[in-house]
Design an enzyme around this catalytic site. Structure first.
Site, PDB file in Angstrom:
ATOM      1  N   HIS A 140       0.844  -1.180  -0.093  1.00 36.13           N
ATOM      2  CA  HIS A 140      -0.061  -0.095  -0.083  1.00 36.13           C
ATOM      3  C   HIS A 140       0.971   1.293  -0.082  1.00 36.13           C
ATOM      4  CE1 HIS A 140      -3.650  -2.500   0.515  1.00 36.13           C
ATOM      5  NE2 HIS A 140      -2.817  -3.071   1.546  1.00 36.13           N
ATOM      6  N   TYR A 177       3.412  -5.435  10.042  1.00 34.21           N
ATOM      7  CA  TYR A 177       3.301  -4.162   9.847  1.00 34.21           C
ATOM      8  C   TYR A 177       4.558  -3.373  10.930  1.00 34.21           C
ATOM      9  CZ  TYR A 177      -1.567  -4.038   8.266  1.00 34.21           C
ATOM     10  OH  TYR A 177      -2.534  -3.890   7.362  1.00 34.21           O
TER      11      TYR A 177
END
Length: 364
Positions: A67, A335
């Site tokens: 992303h 993450y």
């Protein structure tokens, strides 16, 4: 919706099928960094997962490993009180809380051209009045195409573009689907899912299951979705595209009027999959409208605080917990690894500049 078993896939022209799915599958492979994970610390670690991602997609210092191309947004969420019976989290009490967010395209290429069928995402941080936060990352697809860390890793490798063609190798994809029948069933659901004309009228799904706990201690399995108030318009067969056409249209939409989504919570029943994100829940499950999200500001990542946020899906307020889905802890750890790497790197300009987000002319 019909599903396709691995045995059925072998009966079709896989070469043509996989080539036609090439661009979408490559997007999925990058998307599943979002759903990374590992089997044992020695076999498949977060570092190894991201190293592999960088090897197949390239290294772009300062950007998210997935992303990578996105914009920051902000606004507020106004709860209607319907969620109080489901969860004791303050977010569901009637009232308004501020929200920071980010719209993005799947993939590790921060300067990729906008493509209509690239997976879109919406990540949000709700700032509760009691000091807690709720962070969530949602995607505009109905299910994940893998349900395990090994599945993600295998997909990442199998769907890496062949340097000669720029598309996934059909033989590798055939092998992948043969080894992962759950993905063979999920892929038609994803490919047949209606694609909207842009970010503003896309539905963003949690995909993973969570649990809501109310004041009485009742625990409910849930999934949620941000469903647009803006009417659905299908992606056009022909679109006047430029490099940032999806982001230009989003900026135009927000400058013209605030955008809104309803937060719909789907309540699972016994037997509904909570540990397998490739399996959709039945469409007749109860849905509760718990409030409305309003996005009224957009800005480039050069100025948005969302750029430096880690949208860890396990940062949850009291009253919301993770489920038994193993991808949740895997996402959290992946993450963290990605965040640590990019925070130690020099920030470079985003493809979507401050001038781009200030545009008010429709680019479509």
């Amino acid at each position: 919706m019909k599903t396709i078993e691995a045995s059925q896939l072998s009966k079709v022209d896989l070469g043509l099928r996989y080539i036609s799915l090439g661009a979408v599958l490559a997007s999925f492979a990058l998307l599943f960094l979002y759903a990374g994970g590992w089997l044992t610390p020695r076999a498949l670690t977060p570092a190894k997962m991201i190293n592999t991602f960088e090897q197949t997609g390239g290294t772009h210092p300062g950007f998210r490993r997935n992303h990578a191309k996105g914009v920051g947004v902000s606004g507020y969420f106004e709860a209607n009180g319907n969620g109080v019976a489901l969860s004791k989290a303050e977010i569901f009490q009637s009232g308004r809380v501020p929200v920071l967010g980010r719209f993005a395209l799947a993939g590790g290429q921060p300067y990729q051209a906008d493509m209509a069928h690239t997976v879109r995402s919406l990540a949000l941080l709700f700032k509760l009045h009691d000091g807690e936060e709720w962070r969530t990352g949602m995607n505009a697809i109905p299910v994940f195409p893998v349900n395990s860390a090994q599945g993600f890793y295998d997909l990442l490798l199998a769907s890496a573009p062949d340097p000669a063609t720029g598309k996934p190798d059909a033989a590798k994809m055939k092998t992948f689907f043969g080894q992962h029948p759950e993905s063979a069933k999920a892929m038609p659901l994803i490919m047949n899912y209606p694609v909207s004309s842009g970010f503003a009228n896309s539905t963003y799904n949690s995909l993973n299951a969570f649990r809501f706990i109310n004041e009485a201690g009742t625990s409910l399995p849930v999934r949620w979705a941000m469903v647009p108030v803006q009417p659905f318009v299908p992606v056009a067969a022909t679109v006047k595209m430029n490099t940032n056409y999806l982001f230009d249209a989003l900026a135009t939409n927000i400058h013209q009027a605030p955008l809104q989504w309803r937060l719909l919570v789907t309540i699972g029943q016994p037997g509904d999959a909570t540990a397998d994100a490739t399996i959709p829940w039945p469409t007749n499950r109860q849905q509760v409208d718990v409030g409305i999200l309003t996005i009224d500001r957009i800005e480039s990542e050069a100025t948005s605080p969302a750029r430096d946020l880690n949208f860890d899906p396990l940062i949850l307020p009291n009253g919301i917990k993770g489920s038994d889905d193993p991808l949740l802890s895997a996402r959290s750890a992946a993450y963290s690894q990605s965040f640590t790497r990019r925070e130690g790197e020099t920030k470079t300009p985003s493809a979507v500049s401050p001038a781009e987000t200030a545009k008010t002319t429709n680019s479509q």
